[in-house]
Write a protein that holds these residues in place. Sequence first.
Motif, mmCIF file in Angstrom:
data_model
loop_
_atom_site.group_PDB
_atom_site.id
_atom_site.type_symbol
_atom_site.label_atom_id
_atom_site.label_comp_id
_atom_site.label_asym_id
_atom_site.label_seq_id
_atom_site.Cartn_x
_atom_site.Cartn_y
_atom_site.Cartn_z
ATOM 1 N N UNK A 225 1.990 6.760 -7.079
ATOM 2 C CA UNK A 225 0.822 7.395 -7.694
ATOM 3 C C UNK A 225 0.727 8.854 -7.254
ATOM 4 N N UNK A 226 -0.175 9.586 -7.906
ATOM 5 C CA UNK A 226 -0.264 11.017 -7.625
ATOM 6 C C UNK A 226 -1.089 11.324 -6.382
ATOM 7 N N UNK B 89 0.840 -1.210 0.000
ATOM 8 C CA UNK B 89 0.000 0.000 0.000
ATOM 9 C C UNK B 89 0.867 1.250 0.000
ATOM 10 N N UNK C 150 0.995 4.008 -2.963
ATOM 11 C CA UNK C 150 0.787 5.444 -2.744
ATOM 12 C C UNK C 150 1.982 6.266 -3.235
ATOM 13 N N UNK C 151 3.192 5.707 -3.041
ATOM 14 C CA UNK C 151 4.392 6.446 -3.436
ATOM 15 C C UNK C 151 4.516 6.589 -4.943
ATOM 16 N N UNK D 206 -4.056 9.601 -3.169
ATOM 17 C CA UNK D 206 -4.639 8.424 -2.508
ATOM 18 C C UNK D 206 -5.701 7.807 -3.412
ATOM 19 N N UNK E 230 -4.396 -0.649 -4.322
ATOM 20 C CA UNK E 230 -4.504 -1.163 -2.951
ATOM 21 C C UNK E 230 -5.612 -2.224 -2.881
#
Lengths: 441, 180
Positions: free
Chosen positions: A415-416, A408, A412-413, A418, A425
């Motif tokens: 992608x732009x 997860x 997140x890291x 959440x 995720x």
Amino acid sequence: MTRLDLTHISWTQTLLRSRWPQFLLRAITLAGFVFTIFAGLFGSVVGSHNFAIIFVWIAWWTALKLFFIPFGGRSWCSICPIPMPGEWLQNGGILQPCGKGIGLGKRWPKAMRGSWLQAGGFLMVGLFGAVTLTSPLVTAIVLMVILLLALILSLVFERRSFCNYLCPIGGFTGLYAQVGPVEVRVKDADICAAHDEKVCYDACPWGLYPLALKSSANCGLCMECLRVCPTDNIAVNLRPWGSDLGSKTKHNLDEAFLGLVMLASALVDSAIFLGPWGQLKSAAYAIGSLPWLLFAGVFIVVALGILPGLYIAAVWASMRLGAIKTTLRQSLAQFSQLLVPLGMMAWIAFTISFAFAKFSYVLPVISDPLGWGWNLIGMSGTSWVGQSTSFSLLLQVVLLAVGLFWASRVARRITESVKQALPLIAFSIIFSLSMLWLLIG
Amino acid sequence: MAPQTCRRPDKSMESKALNNATKRLWKRWGWIFLFAVSLLLILFTPLPIPSNSPADRNIRIEASMFQFSPGELKVNQGDRVTIELVSTDVVHGFSLDGYNFELKADPGQTATGTFIADKSGVFRFRCSVACGNLHPFMIGKLKVGPNLLLLRSIALSLLAVIAALVSLRMFPDQQSRYIK
């Protein structure tokens, strides 16, 4: 990020620079490999009484996943005996290259580069796993074929072509070495750039140029670059886990395929070896029969259809939620990073589930490696049934939760937002819950 | 005069920055504390188990290479379980994880034993007599009451996802291009 360069510590530098410690370890593993083939061919046909099965599929396979990869990345590759004979011929020497070796030195065909064939090989291991993992004779034959194939390929192609492009275990360790805590990198890029003679590249059996190293996936930690560098500009770093993952690292489509095959194999192996479905075990074992064909069909549908389908859907949804425009192919490759921690922790949890129960076979098989009734260390007949304890079950749960936490974070890291990470995720949650159900459900 | 007028805003900015840093630190530790407590609650909070009056259960299991039939058994906690193990080919055993219960059946024979299912959860049972190549994987499953570990694991998985997202906000990663 924090790094500890082992070449700055005198005794580790001595150990890494000298060819002897590595050679001795490889000599031991080669002797073990040859003995394993001998035990498989001439020892007991009962797998649990044969060194070949217990040492390859319980001791070594467990050590690879619980020790070598998590704490050393591709460290196993640095002492693997399989490419040794071919390398001796290529080098014209045993300890180090001496003059002109034997071999055509051809380049590996461009169309067959990447980890596609390694992933295919791993699928084959899964398809025939119920027999390979339990029959000493089949294990011995597979090991002989691998040894011979590596030898022949090293006579035709340059360097470690077998390890780079064909070895399924090389694919497995390479994929997960990206999150391992060891890396080889250059100390000062300017020194390398100013150095015209690329002796490190010439010496590297893996065909890598240290200055260009951004990932540890293909570096077998052989330390040849360290040994030949005239300016002492190679660092062997201990680094935080997961350092090769992030938005700045480059990933290819074959990594996505390899990662998905590994996830599918973890699911299918858990179902076959740990599940209560006797018919599935029998089908996986009866190679060539109609039930086996059905099993193979389901396996291939899961590995090449359902799981990749879910992944593609997650990546597609994630792309739709992002502002930066990329192609599906680029996103499939870039987002494949989350498959690495997810898969590694799943394999560790799977291994814990059977290693705790089956480790009691190891000492008895040292005492009687061929199942001939010997009692060399007085431990023959001391194996017990073994069982999953509540601690082992809890450990599996925690490991899978760590895998999901890690995946997860990676999602997140890379992608732009959440919102954009959520489909990735969700894919990770589906996989983790499936593993949970198979392991403790 | 000029230096004095300059110093005043500096001091207030310094103390403001210090305040912010302290607040951030408290916030981070607050989150860590919250996750640690949630983790402990998820793993160890006693959950109500539906109580059924204990019953006697007779279960006949056929063992053959390399399967138990049925492979999945379900009983309630407290049940008195009698297992009849019948081997249809070679000698097979029945060893139940977490319980000190073992049976061994010769070919064509029945072995019988009884135990009280006093521990809840899911327990594997395994063949305890080497019966062939797949013997180490001849496994069945006994469910005693609800599988609370699975329920706790699902909750833990959700906590892991939330913790991952919050951790990146609380501890921004230097590698990340996007996290502010």
